[in-house]
Structure formats: C-alpha cells, structure tokens
Design an enzyme around this catalytic site. Sequence first.
Site, short mmCIF file in Angstrom:
data_model
loop_
_atom_site.label_atom_id
_atom_site.label_comp_id
_atom_site.label_asym_id
_atom_site.label_seq_id
_atom_site.Cartn_x
_atom_site.Cartn_y
_atom_site.Cartn_z
N LYS A 67 22.97 -14.27 25.38
CA LYS A 67 21.67 -13.66 25.67
C LYS A 67 20.71 -14.63 26.35
O LYS A 67 19.82 -14.21 27.09
CB LYS A 67 21.05 -13.13 24.37
CG LYS A 67 21.86 -12.01 23.73
CD LYS A 67 21.34 -11.66 22.33
CE LYS A 67 22.19 -10.59 21.67
NZ LYS A 67 21.77 -10.30 20.28
N TYR A 243 17.17 -14.47 14.68
CA TYR A 243 16.87 -13.18 14.07
C TYR A 243 15.89 -13.33 12.91
O TYR A 243 14.88 -14.02 13.05
CB TYR A 243 18.16 -12.47 13.65
CG TYR A 243 19.24 -12.52 14.69
CD1 TYR A 243 19.01 -11.96 15.96
CD2 TYR A 243 20.45 -13.15 14.46
CE1 TYR A 243 19.99 -12.03 16.94
CE2 TYR A 243 21.43 -13.21 15.45
CZ TYR A 243 21.19 -12.65 16.68
OH TYR A 243 22.15 -12.71 17.65
#
Length: 310
Positions: A67, A243
């Site tokens: 990502k 996260y």
Amino acid sequence: MTDLARLVVDIADEMATLTERGEVATYIAPLAAIDPKRFGLCVVTADGAVHMAGDALEPFSIQSISKVFALTLALGKIGEALWQRVGREPSGTSFNSIVQLEREQGIPRNPFINAGALVVADVNLAGHAPRIAIGELLRFVRHLADDETIAIDEAVARAEQATGFRNIALASYMKAFGNIRHAPDLTLGVYFHQCAIAMSCLQLAMAGRYLMHGGLLERGGMRVVPARRARRINALMLTCGHYDASGDFAFRVGLPGKSGVGGGILAVAPGRASIAVWSPGLNANGNSQLGTLALERLADATGWSVFGAG
C-alpha cells in the site's frame, strides 16, 4: 564487524530464542503454510551500507506493505485530489473493517486500511486493464529496489481472490457511494495482485530508501517524489501504518512503519535507515509479533526514534 552489523545479528539471535511468536495468517492458504520460526532483518543505512541477519534473503508476501508503493503511484497520478476520496486519519478499527464507511459516506479513513487501499487501487487502475496497472506497480517496485527479479506470487493472488469476501464487500459498498469508479472486480484484481508481491527483507529495505532520503532513490540520486510528499507518506505510516495498533507501534518503536499480514514490516528512520523485518507470526492486531519487538530493540539501541533518543 561494525556496531550496527553486530546489533542486527544480536537482534536476530535473540528473536531465534523466543517461543511466543504469534500466529501465522490462516485465511490465505499459502501464508498458513509458512514456518513461524522464520525471521529476517535488513537495515540499509543512508550511506548505502547493508546489514542483514536471519532469513533476510527469503522472499515473502508483502501484503499490505504494498500500500505504501501503491499510494506513492496514486499521488503521482492525481496528487492532492486523492484526499477527496480517502482520509488521512487513524481508523481505530481493524484493517478490514466496514463499520466506518456507512457513517462517513463511503470515504475510508486512510489509504492503509483495506478500504482506503482499494480506492488507491481504483485510482491506479485509471481506466486500463488490471494487468496494465499491476505491471506498472511491479515495475515501480523493481525500480525502487533496483532488482528485476521481484515478482508476484500467483498462488497467493489466487488464494486472495478465492477468499477475499470482505474486501469484495468493501469494494461493492464503496461502489454504491460512487467512490469506486471502475467495476469492483477490476479494482479488486489490482489490489489482490499488489498484495501478492513477494520480496525479501533486502529487497524491501532497498525499495524503502526513497522515504529515508526525502524522496530521492539514494543519496544524491534520482528523485522519486518531492521531499514534502515523502515526509507526508512517512507521517501516514507513523499514524496509520499498523491499523488499530498504530499508536502502540509509535509508542514502542517511534518510526514510520507499514505492516503486512505476511509478517513483514517496512520501517523508516528518516535520513538514517530503511529497515525491513519479517517474522510470519502475527499478534492480535494482525502485525508481526517478533517483527515489532525487533524494531523496538533496534530503535532503542540506535536512538533512531523520531521522538528522540533515550
């Protein structure tokens, strides 16, 4: 052997003695088969020195670490317009959560959760066939790492497509809000294949050099992104790269970092080092358990935390 080289070896030796190694990801069959005893660490310093230990030359599935590179490409395509479709705030939820999309009108919190990465993949698709977008990303990663052998693990890509029902749901849900512009299956094809890129710790640390060098491929070398963009990508890695454990990673390690469920972590000490670690056992948040510990040991010993030595 330099002090840093010895430190890298010492950390790998310590990790080899630990029995609490986390649990490998089981929802992607090829990842479930990886030996949890594997551990690799590579540190590439600003002067070009490379220090490795353990299984640092063993390729692994980089998963969500991709990502970072996909975001870099997307920002190169549409610049600041990207932030109209994806936010820049920590999510506080798991990497594949859908709960915030309803409340926030299909705009993902940041580009490093799965929903945000799907929007980024949609941008990189840019009206092309998925194979074109996938090929562009793969060429970009090979260029960053200066290694043409980097490839996509097709078995992992197929397994992701066969079991990625939550990602399918995320893409379909954002399509309903108009935030996925292509057919969801095309965007998902790009995303699943980027996650299936396989790299070693050496290749990954080399690929991260542009974030260490303020956007330059190497010291005094070719510019990959403007310095301001490199700084902002690092900021997103620090605040969102792990996260719902991003705050804990910042607290313990103090470096921009991006994890993947394959057990890898790319970390950056701006101006000092690009670091890659791999240990496939994951903690409860889906981040490498020993990889996080190894980076904590490294940051403590070197004083590389962006918050200061000590």
